[in-house]
Design an enzyme around this catalytic site. Sequence first.
Site, PDB file in Angstrom:
ATOM      1  N   HIS A  84      -9.381  -3.474  -1.531  1.00 26.83           N
ATOM      2  CA  HIS A  84      -8.298  -2.729  -0.873  1.00 26.83           C
ATOM      3  C   HIS A  84      -8.605  -1.228  -0.902  1.00 26.83           C
ATOM      4  CE1 HIS A  84      -3.879  -1.901  -0.104  1.00 26.83           C
ATOM      5  NE2 HIS A  84      -4.288  -0.743  -0.572  1.00 26.83           N
ATOM      6  N   GLU A  85      -8.960  -0.703  -2.079  1.00 23.38           N
ATOM      7  CA  GLU A  85      -9.220   0.733  -2.201  1.00 23.38           C
ATOM      8  C   GLU A  85     -10.467   1.146  -1.424  1.00 23.38           C
ATOM      9  OE1 GLU A  85      -6.882   2.563  -3.156  1.00 23.38           O
ATOM     10  OE2 GLU A  85      -5.695   1.015  -4.125  1.00 23.38           O
TER      11      GLU A  85
ATOM     12  N   CYS B 210       0.850  -1.192   0.000  1.00 24.49           N
ATOM     13  CA  CYS B 210       0.000   0.000   0.000  1.00 24.49           C
ATOM     14  C   CYS B 210       0.886   1.241   0.000  1.00 24.49           C
ATOM     15  CB  CYS B 210      -0.906  -0.009   1.232  1.00 24.49           C
ATOM     16  SG  CYS B 210      -2.005   1.416   1.336  1.00 24.49           S
TER      17      CYS B 210
ATOM     18  N   HIS C 158      -9.976   1.847   2.251  1.00 22.99           N
ATOM     19  CA  HIS C 158      -9.456   3.182   2.597  1.00 22.99           C
ATOM     20  C   HIS C 158     -10.575   4.145   2.960  1.00 22.99           C
ATOM     21  CE1 HIS C 158      -5.139   3.057   1.884  1.00 22.99           C
ATOM     22  NE2 HIS C 158      -5.340   2.356   0.785  1.00 22.99           N
TER      23      HIS C 158
END
Length: 190
Positions: free
Chosen positions: A155-156, A113, A159
């Site tokens: 994953h994004e 990341c 965030h």
Amino acid sequence: MKPQNHKVLTLWDDISLTDEETRILRTPSSDVPLPLTPEAREQISTLVEAFLELEGALGLAAPQIGINRKIVIFRNKGFDEEHWSRKERDYDLLINPRITQTRGEPVKGAEGCLSCPEVQVEVYRFPEIKVRAYDIKGNRISKRYEDFLARIAQHEIDHLDGRLIVDYEGPIYFPKEKKSFFERIFAKIT
């Protein structure tokens, strides 16, 4: 390579934890107002510019550049290419994304990341997801992602909730020569 104009926020720098950047990265993001306002369009444009500046990045979420809005962008092909085309058809931009369906048993994979430099964490992700979101023009869309693309999307989207790879239970890998530095860092964030 053109100079980077947008700083990617990180949990730590070469010396210690970055308190203010960590606070921003850990704050859950707000929805983007729809229909898109001029301010929202500017934030979207800033995220696209920042993402296209980054060499080798697979994705970027708005909080990573200090924008507390639910916007993510990621490549949808050319994952192994450092110098990919950067054409609009080669990336997906999702506004206010929501995972509405998951399929399959979670699969383990090592992830890096931009906001957690020099480390990789083994993270379990669903191999197939369905996402509802809005596109760059503010139109409602529904997308299905599989395998590596599903991993990137999850994953994004993490965030946007202030969640990073270091929040997962999997083993963390870092350079051996920085063992004492990372042991200190992880003692403070866990």
